[in-house]
Design a protein around this motif. Structure first.
Motif, PDB file in Angstrom:
ATOM      1  N   LYS A  47       0.845  -1.195   0.000  1.00  2.00           N
ATOM      2  CA  LYS A  47       0.000   0.000   0.000  1.00  2.00           C
ATOM      3  C   LYS A  47       0.877   1.240   0.000  1.00  2.00           C
ATOM      4  O   LYS A  47       1.834   1.320   0.791  1.00  2.00           O
ATOM      5  CB  LYS A  47      -0.916  -0.004   1.229  1.00  2.00           C
ATOM      6  N   ASN A  48       0.583   2.189  -0.860  1.00  2.00           N
ATOM      7  CA  ASN A  48       1.386   3.405  -0.936  1.00  2.00           C
ATOM      8  C   ASN A  48       1.348   4.147   0.390  1.00  2.00           C
ATOM      9  O   ASN A  48       0.269   4.454   0.914  1.00  2.00           O
ATOM     10  CB  ASN A  48       0.864   4.318  -2.054  1.00  2.00           C
ATOM     11  N   GLY A  49       2.518   4.406   0.957  1.00  2.00           N
ATOM     12  CA  GLY A  49       2.593   5.067   2.252  1.00  2.00           C
ATOM     13  C   GLY A  49       2.397   4.125   3.417  1.00  2.00           C
ATOM     14  O   GLY A  49       2.373   4.558   4.578  1.00  2.00           O
ATOM     15  N   GLY A  50       2.267   2.825   3.159  1.00  2.00           N
ATOM     16  CA  GLY A  50       2.024   1.857   4.227  1.00  2.00           C
ATOM     17  C   GLY A  50       3.212   0.972   4.531  1.00  2.00           C
ATOM     18  O   GLY A  50       3.045  -0.074   5.169  1.00  2.00           O
ATOM     19  N   GLY A  51       4.397   1.336   4.041  1.00  2.00           N
ATOM     20  CA  GLY A  51       5.583   0.543   4.320  1.00  2.00           C
ATOM     21  C   GLY A  51       5.645  -0.694   3.435  1.00  2.00           C
ATOM     22  O   GLY A  51       5.109  -0.727   2.314  1.00  2.00           O
ATOM     23  N   ASP A  52       6.308  -1.731   3.955  1.00  3.79           N
ATOM     24  CA  ASP A  52       6.526  -2.959   3.175  1.00  3.79           C
ATOM     25  C   ASP A  52       5.477  -4.036   3.444  1.00  3.79           C
ATOM     26  O   ASP A  52       5.620  -5.162   2.978  1.00  3.79           O
ATOM     27  CB  ASP A  52       7.917  -3.533   3.511  1.00  3.79           C
ATOM     28  N   GLU A  53       4.444  -3.706   4.190  1.00  2.11           N
ATOM     29  CA  GLU A  53       3.427  -4.710   4.501  1.00  2.11           C
ATOM     30  C   GLU A  53       2.721  -5.174   3.230  1.00  2.11           C
ATOM     31  O   GLU A  53       2.346  -4.358   2.375  1.00  2.11           O
ATOM     32  CB  GLU A  53       2.408  -4.134   5.480  1.00  2.11           C
ATOM     33  N   LEU A  54       2.548  -6.481   3.124  1.00  6.11           N
ATOM     34  CA  LEU A  54       1.965  -7.048   1.908  1.00  6.11           C
ATOM     35  C   LEU A  54       0.445  -7.034   1.968  1.00  6.11           C
ATOM     36  O   LEU A  54      -0.162  -7.288   3.018  1.00  6.11           O
ATOM     37  CB  LEU A  54       2.458  -8.487   1.718  1.00  6.11           C
ATOM     38  N   TRP A  55      -0.153  -6.746   0.824  1.00  5.20           N
ATOM     39  CA  TRP A  55      -1.598  -6.775   0.646  1.00  5.20           C
ATOM     40  C   TRP A  55      -1.914  -7.711  -0.519  1.00  5.20           C
ATOM     41  O   TRP A  55      -1.063  -7.940  -1.389  1.00  5.20           O
ATOM     42  CB  TRP A  55      -2.152  -5.380   0.348  1.00  5.20           C
ATOM     43  N   LEU A  56      -3.121  -8.215  -0.517  1.00  3.49           N
ATOM     44  CA  LEU A  56      -3.570  -9.090  -1.603  1.00  3.49           C
ATOM     45  C   LEU A  56      -4.728  -8.403  -2.314  1.00  3.49           C
ATOM     46  O   LEU A  56      -5.747  -8.060  -1.686  1.00  3.49           O
ATOM     47  CB  LEU A  56      -4.015 -10.447  -1.045  1.00  3.49           C
ATOM     48  N   ILE A  57      -4.564  -8.179  -3.631  1.00  4.00           N
ATOM     49  CA  ILE A  57      -5.635  -7.602  -4.464  1.00  4.00           C
ATOM     50  C   ILE A  57      -6.234  -8.734  -5.279  1.00  4.00           C
ATOM     51  O   ILE A  57      -5.504  -9.492  -5.941  1.00  4.00           O
ATOM     52  CB  ILE A  57      -5.088  -6.499  -5.389  1.00  4.00           C
TER      53      ILE A  57
ATOM     54  N   GLU B 150       6.832 -14.655   2.870  1.00  4.93           N
ATOM     55  CA  GLU B 150       5.815 -13.742   3.403  1.00  4.93           C
ATOM     56  C   GLU B 150       4.504 -13.910   2.637  1.00  4.93           C
ATOM     57  O   GLU B 150       3.418 -13.855   3.226  1.00  4.93           O
ATOM     58  CB  GLU B 150       6.292 -12.292   3.292  1.00  4.93           C
ATOM     59  N   VAL B 151       4.595 -14.125   1.321  1.00  9.63           N
ATOM     60  CA  VAL B 151       3.391 -14.293   0.504  1.00  9.63           C
ATOM     61  C   VAL B 151       2.617 -15.533   0.961  1.00  9.63           C
ATOM     62  O   VAL B 151       1.389 -15.522   1.047  1.00  9.63           O
ATOM     63  CB  VAL B 151       3.770 -14.388  -0.987  1.00  9.63           C
ATOM     64  N   SER B 152       3.349 -16.599   1.250  1.00 12.36           N
ATOM     65  CA  SER B 152       2.678 -17.835   1.653  1.00 12.36           C
ATOM     66  C   SER B 152       1.969 -17.704   2.994  1.00 12.36           C
ATOM     67  O   SER B 152       1.086 -18.496   3.320  1.00 12.36           O
ATOM     68  CB  SER B 152       3.687 -18.981   1.710  1.00 12.36           C
ATOM     69  N   LYS B 153       2.359 -16.697   3.799  1.00 13.82           N
ATOM     70  CA  LYS B 153       1.722 -16.501   5.098  1.00 13.82           C
ATOM     71  C   LYS B 153       0.529 -15.560   5.039  1.00 13.82           C
ATOM     72  O   LYS B 153      -0.117 -15.313   6.062  1.00 13.82           O
ATOM     73  CB  LYS B 153       2.752 -15.951   6.101  1.00 13.82           C
ATOM     74  N   LEU B 154       0.242 -15.014   3.855  1.00  7.62           N
ATOM     75  CA  LEU B 154      -0.918 -14.138   3.719  1.00  7.62           C
ATOM     76  C   LEU B 154      -2.197 -14.945   3.928  1.00  7.62           C
ATOM     77  O   LEU B 154      -2.409 -15.967   3.271  1.00  7.62           O
ATOM     78  CB  LEU B 154      -0.941 -13.478   2.342  1.00  7.62           C
ATOM     79  N   ALA B 155      -3.041 -14.493   4.841  1.00  7.60           N
ATOM     80  CA  ALA B 155      -4.350 -15.118   5.091  1.00  7.60           C
ATOM     81  C   ALA B 155      -5.340 -13.978   5.277  1.00  7.60           C
ATOM     82  O   ALA B 155      -5.504 -13.446   6.372  1.00  7.60           O
ATOM     83  CB  ALA B 155      -4.302 -16.014   6.327  1.00  7.60           C
ATOM     84  N   VAL B 156      -5.979 -13.596   4.180  1.00  3.96           N
ATOM     85  CA  VAL B 156      -6.825 -12.406   4.175  1.00  3.96           C
ATOM     86  C   VAL B 156      -8.262 -12.809   4.490  1.00  3.96           C
ATOM     87  O   VAL B 156      -8.864 -13.599   3.753  1.00  3.96           O
ATOM     88  CB  VAL B 156      -6.763 -11.709   2.807  1.00  3.96           C
TER      89      VAL B 156
ATOM     90  N   GLY C 104      -7.063  -6.670   0.733  1.00  3.08           N
ATOM     91  CA  GLY C 104      -6.992  -6.865   2.183  1.00  3.08           C
ATOM     92  C   GLY C 104      -5.653  -7.466   2.568  1.00  3.08           C
ATOM     93  O   GLY C 104      -4.841  -7.836   1.708  1.00  3.08           O
ATOM     94  N   ASN C 105      -5.413  -7.552   3.851  1.00  2.00           N
ATOM     95  CA  ASN C 105      -4.209  -8.228   4.342  1.00  2.00           C
ATOM     96  C   ASN C 105      -4.573  -9.054   5.578  1.00  2.00           C
ATOM     97  O   ASN C 105      -5.755  -9.230   5.885  1.00  2.00           O
ATOM     98  CB  ASN C 105      -3.091  -7.232   4.635  1.00  2.00           C
ATOM     99  N   ASN C 106      -3.588  -9.534   6.280  1.00  2.00           N
ATOM    100  CA  ASN C 106      -3.864 -10.438   7.409  1.00  2.00           C
ATOM    101  C   ASN C 106      -4.744  -9.796   8.472  1.00  2.00           C
ATOM    102  O   ASN C 106      -5.512 -10.487   9.146  1.00  2.00           O
ATOM    103  CB  ASN C 106      -2.547 -10.893   8.045  1.00  2.00           C
TER     104      ASN C 106
END
Length: 537
Positions: A148-158, A210-216, A170-172
């Motif tokens: 997310k822009n301005g949200g650091g390196d946290e991963l999101w799933l679109i 990190e991608v494999s740990k995404l549970a949205v 969304g994200n975890n």
């Protein structure tokens, strides 16, 4: 009657008026004060809104009362002058001392630690996230991993809903929410979205773990399921194998085992099995009683407590004795070159203690150390590998590090004694030892006793020496705690609270409170005893 009471009222009012004019300042002072108070109030309002959003009503009350008090003290001119000077010091004391102690006490009465970090709602969601299986007939979602822009390196799933075609993200921690501006390639792959930066294949591969740990979560209810992706381009629905009954407040697994709220911050089955994670709750005095009732804690705690007293008392006595003897020797006017000898005596005090502790660690090496190989002619003394020898090594190193300080304060105290003390002793025919023991030593203790008490308190919490020299080892073999023969209470607290075998902040805080009580009581008794020495003076 004082001079102030003789002053006529008219003159006193005139003096007060002159003082007010002198210290009230001009227009610029008012402008600066208003600007600073405005900035302070704006900052406090920001904190107030954040506390209200978190429903932290205690913090809301503290911020509101503090802001009101600061404005009442500093806004009116020529009033509350003592308060204007005292307020900053009181504020820093409340923030950096009182609040820390209160929070430590609060944590000491909770089960806060690994597996008990958040609220019950967080624990329920985490249990559902940690126990999932793919839905057999799950639809395939077009997906992309993004930040997310301005949200650091946290991963999101679109993702794009295969039924409605609606793009969502969304994200975890954030359930799926609508996303806009989603663009796709000619092959249907998601290439962009407003407010997000879609990662390319190389970036997804680099962060595959990190991608494999995404549970949205699909919604606010964990029972609706979660989206998982392994490739970053497709996602599938997973649902928890643990069914949560909100009304009964129970979890049921696929085998039919029911887990209920134990009242201790976890779900437990009738057979005693616990599912992780739990949540933070108040446990009363459990952390304190664990030092006595829990066999895994009681044994090492008592050993460490005894060694802590031995170490602290032994360090104070040995360092003070050596420092005082050297001070007596080098305070003799008949000795030539006293200044140079004194300079040599304080050299250990001039070197960084951390560096010198590491040097001593090398000297005590069993196989290659200077002490075994040179001084002891090749003996294999296990200085740091045996519990008893490790304690001896610690006392030796602390003596080397601590005697220069005692030498300095003892030298200063000796030089402050009046010369007529010696003359009176000689006239009375007292021997050198009698003059020292019955006259000089009691007088020295008047000024040195408070320093010895503070030295005891310092060594009672001398974490650096223990951790740098032995790290508390050798480790005890009769407990699951990571505690060893040379651990003192403060290093044991560190290992319990931040150790590699799980963090138990609640238990560590309880031990910290016990240390505070022990040191406080001993210091109180010590300072009461020093009053008797003041009568000598």
């Amino acid at each position: 009657m004082t001079k102030e009471e003789f002053t006529p009222p008219a003159q006193r009012e005139e003096r007060v008026h002159r003082a007010q004019v002198r210290f009230s300042g001009g227009a610029w002072s008012w402008v600066i004060k208003i600007v600073l108070l405005g900035g302070f109030d704006a900052l406090m309002v920001l904190g107030l809104l954040a506390a209200v959003a978190k429903a932290s009503w205690v913090i809301v009350a503290v911020i509101a009362i503090g802001t009101l008090a600061v404005n009442l003290i500093y806004l009116p001119p020529n009033r509350e002058l003592p308060g204007k000077y005292l307020a900053p010091g009181v504020a820093f004391m409340l923030i950096f001392s009182v609040s820390v102690m209160l929070y430590t006490v609060y944590v000491g009465f909770t089960n806060y630690g690994d597996g008990h970090n958040g609220s019950k709602a967080d624990a329920v969601l985490a249990i559902q996230q940690n126990n999932q299986a793919r839905v057999p007939d799950s639809a395939t979602y077009k997906a992309a991993v993004a930040t997310k822009n301005g949200g650091g390196d946290e991963l999101w799933l679109i993702v794009v809903d295969p039924k409605t075609g609606q793009a969502r993200a969304g994200n975890n921690d954030t359930p799926l929410q609508d996303a806009s501006g989603v663009t796709t390639s000619s092959l249907g792959a998601i290439t962009g979205a407003d407010g997000y930066t879609v990662l390319d294949f190389a970036a997804v591969s680099a962060r595959s773990s990190e991608v494999s740990k995404l549970a949205v979560p699909l919604s606010d209810k964990g029972a609706d399921g979660f989206l998982h992706t392994t490739t970053g381009s497709q996602a599938y629905v997973y649902r928890s194998t643990m069914t949560y009954d909100e009304k009964a407040d129970t979890f049921t697994d696929t085998a039919g085992t029911v887990y209920r709220d134990s009242g201790q911050g976890s779900f437990v089955s009738s057979e005693g099995r616990t599912i992780q994670p739990g949540w933070k709750v108040n446990v009363g005095f459990s952390n304190f009683t664990a030092a006595i009732t829990n066999s895994q804690v009681r044994g090492p705690f008592l050993k460490v407590l005894v060694w802590t007293f031995v170490f602290a008392i032994g360090s104070v006595v040995s360092c003070f004795a050596l420092g005082l003897i050297l001070a007596l020797i080098f305070n003799d006017s008949r000795l030539r070159g006293r200044r140079w000898f004194r300079l040599v005596m304080i050299l250990p005090y001039a070197f960084p203690a951390t560096m010198m502790t590491m040097v001593w660690s090398g000297l005590f090496n069993q196989d290659f150390g200077f002490i075994n190989q040179v001084l002891l002619g090749g003996l294999q003394v296990p200085w740091l590998n045996d519990g008893t020898w490790a304690k001896v090594a610690i006392l030796v190193v602390n003596l080397w590090l601590g005697f220069p300080y005692q030498f300095l304060v003892a030298t200063g105290a000796l030089q402050s004694l009046p010369d007529d003390v010696n003359e009176a002793a000689e006239v009375d025919g007292a021997s050198g030892w009698s003059a020292f023991w019955y006259i000089k030593f009691p007088l020295l203790m008047v000024s040195l006793a408070p320093l010895l008490i503070s030295t005891f308190a310092f060594n009672f919490n001398n974490f650096n020496l223990i951790y740098m020299l032995t790290r508390g080892g050798p480790r005890f073999t009769d407990t699951s705690l990571d505690v060893g023969s040379t651990d003192i209470l403060i290093s044991m607290v560190y290992k319990v609270a931040f150790g590699d075998q799980g963090r138990q902040y609640g238990l560590g805080s309880a031990f910290a409170i016990l240390i505070f009580i022990i040191v406080g009581v001993i210091s109180w008794i010590g300072f009461r005893q020093t009053r008797a020495l003041e009568d000598i003076n």
